[in-house]
Design an enzyme around this catalytic site. Sequence first.
Site, PDB file in Angstrom:
ATOM      1  N   GLU A  41       0.826  -1.203   0.000  1.00  0.00           N
ATOM      2  CA  GLU A  41       0.000   0.000   0.000  1.00  0.00           C
ATOM      3  C   GLU A  41       0.863   1.257   0.000  1.00  0.00           C
ATOM      4  OE1 GLU A  41      -2.061  -2.884   2.951  1.00  0.00           O
ATOM      5  OE2 GLU A  41      -0.078  -2.623   2.040  1.00  0.00           O
ATOM      6  N   CYS A  76      -0.289   0.294   7.679  1.00  0.00           N
ATOM      7  CA  CYS A  76      -0.765   0.741   6.367  1.00  0.00           C
ATOM      8  C   CYS A  76      -2.173   1.323   6.458  1.00  0.00           C
ATOM      9  CB  CYS A  76      -0.741  -0.420   5.379  1.00  0.00           C
ATOM     10  SG  CYS A  76       0.932  -0.947   4.948  1.00  0.00           S
ATOM     11  N   ALA A 115      11.876 -36.885  -7.644  1.00  0.00           N
ATOM     12  CA  ALA A 115      11.796 -37.351  -9.030  1.00  0.00           C
ATOM     13  C   ALA A 115      11.747 -38.867  -9.007  1.00  0.00           C
ATOM     14  CB  ALA A 115      13.009 -36.867  -9.821  1.00  0.00           C
ATOM     15  N   ARG A 170      13.782 -23.679  -4.745  1.00  0.00           N
ATOM     16  CA  ARG A 170      14.648 -23.492  -3.573  1.00  0.00           C
ATOM     17  C   ARG A 170      14.718 -22.021  -3.194  1.00  0.00           C
ATOM     18  NH1 ARG A 170      20.054 -27.185  -4.880  1.00  0.00           N
ATOM     19  NH2 ARG A 170      19.065 -29.258  -4.696  1.00  0.00           N
ATOM     20  N   THR A 181      20.209 -39.208   2.016  1.00  0.00           N
ATOM     21  CA  THR A 181      20.430 -38.406   0.816  1.00  0.00           C
ATOM     22  C   THR A 181      21.743 -37.636   0.902  1.00  0.00           C
ATOM     23  OG1 THR A 181      18.084 -38.159   0.315  1.00  0.00           O
ATOM     24  CG2 THR A 181      19.537 -36.457  -0.530  1.00  0.00           C
ATOM     25  N   LEU A 228      22.731 -28.298  -1.838  1.00  0.00           N
ATOM     26  CA  LEU A 228      21.470 -27.724  -1.370  1.00  0.00           C
ATOM     27  C   LEU A 228      21.481 -26.202  -1.426  1.00  0.00           C
ATOM     28  CD1 LEU A 228      20.626 -30.054   1.674  1.00  0.00           C
ATOM     29  CD2 LEU A 228      19.880 -30.267  -0.698  1.00  0.00           C
ATOM     30  N   ARG A 242      21.856 -22.413  -7.577  1.00  0.00           N
ATOM     31  CA  ARG A 242      22.913 -22.159  -8.555  1.00  0.00           C
ATOM     32  C   ARG A 242      22.350 -21.878  -9.953  1.00  0.00           C
ATOM     33  NH1 ARG A 242      24.005 -26.790  -6.078  1.00  0.00           N
ATOM     34  NH2 ARG A 242      23.793 -28.107  -7.933  1.00  0.00           N
ATOM     35  N   GLU A 290      13.739 -32.005   0.058  1.00  0.00           N
ATOM     36  CA  GLU A 290      14.303 -32.635  -1.134  1.00  0.00           C
ATOM     37  C   GLU A 290      14.618 -34.115  -0.962  1.00  0.00           C
ATOM     38  OE1 GLU A 290      16.172 -31.215  -4.177  1.00  0.00           O
ATOM     39  OE2 GLU A 290      16.146 -29.079  -3.759  1.00  0.00           O
ATOM     40  N   GLY A 349      15.661 -37.778   1.603  1.00  0.00           N
ATOM     41  CA  GLY A 349      15.275 -38.785   0.610  1.00  0.00           C
ATOM     42  C   GLY A 349      13.913 -39.403   0.877  1.00  0.00           C
TER      43      GLY A 349
END
Length: 338
Positions: free
Chosen positions: A46, A80, A150, A185, A197, A205, A208, A282, A284
């Site tokens: 606002e 606000c 995945a 991420r 993992t 992690l 990039r 992410e 495992g």
Amino acid sequence: MRRCIELAKMGMGYVAPNPMVGSVIVHNNKIIGEGYHKKYGEAHAEVNAINSVINKSLLTESTIYVTLEPCAHFGKTPPCADLIIKHKIPNIVIGMKDPFAKVNGLGIEKLKNAGCSVKVGILENECKILNKPFITFHEKQRPYIILKWAQTLDGFIDKERDKNSKQLPNWITDEVCRAMVHKWRAESQGIMAGPNTIITDNPKLNVRSWKGNQPIRLIIDRYLRLPQELHIFDKSQETWVFNTKKDDKNDNLYHIKISENGFIEKIFSYLHTKNIQSVFVEGGGLIHQTLINSDLWDEARIFTGNVSFKNGVKAPKINGEVITTKKINTNNLTIIHK
């Protein structure tokens, strides 16, 4: 209001633990000002919308649209609602009421008491979808939890691997999907992974393949068995290691002791106390299935790659509402909500 939502999304990844908010000011059916919350601790939507209006005298005959109820309290910035009243904007259209306890109707009440015409609930569902993490954080007292994995066409997330030997990850998707993961991420405050993992993939992690903030690495290492030479201990970004052994701080590497009983649940309670609004998990497979079984998830983003492993580590089993499915090159992305 749709334009307000578009504007609000431009703050994604930069405003948490605040909500994403967009605002539009209209005079005689013409937009004369726009704004959104750009960064945590800085001006709200606002304020930016009002500041963008060249002829401030028009505000007394205008309508301000905003996705979320204007705040009524002093936080990082002044209220606000007070600014709207100061500029004598007569009409306010609000997407949804703010679930935050220090607002939660008080902004609406303040505006009405000042004689403003206030309409609430315009595109309310769309505004709620916009800020699912913010709403979950305040209503469920925990972060919004997104699961990502995945899997192959035949339902595996990895091949069987020896944890004691260095092996490259068994990629299931392509670079486009991996760039999308880095975008996700950057949009999350924390990124979580379990010990299996970490040991098998030695992931960094970090962000990039996309521009954005680096999330806090949230590592589950219950008995402090992870080797110190792994990437997660490189101090390149803030890292919290949840364990049952010790509390410790070494630069931006934190060991946080959590009691054994209710270990996982207590981690998310702790994250709530630290204003972590969203967690991107992410892997495992074990941590994913544990969170699913514990009903500690809100959304799952599942890639299915055009590859088969025939055997290996089975993908998690999950039930929920399929929100969308889309094709990304030769891969499929399915998004499920609880």
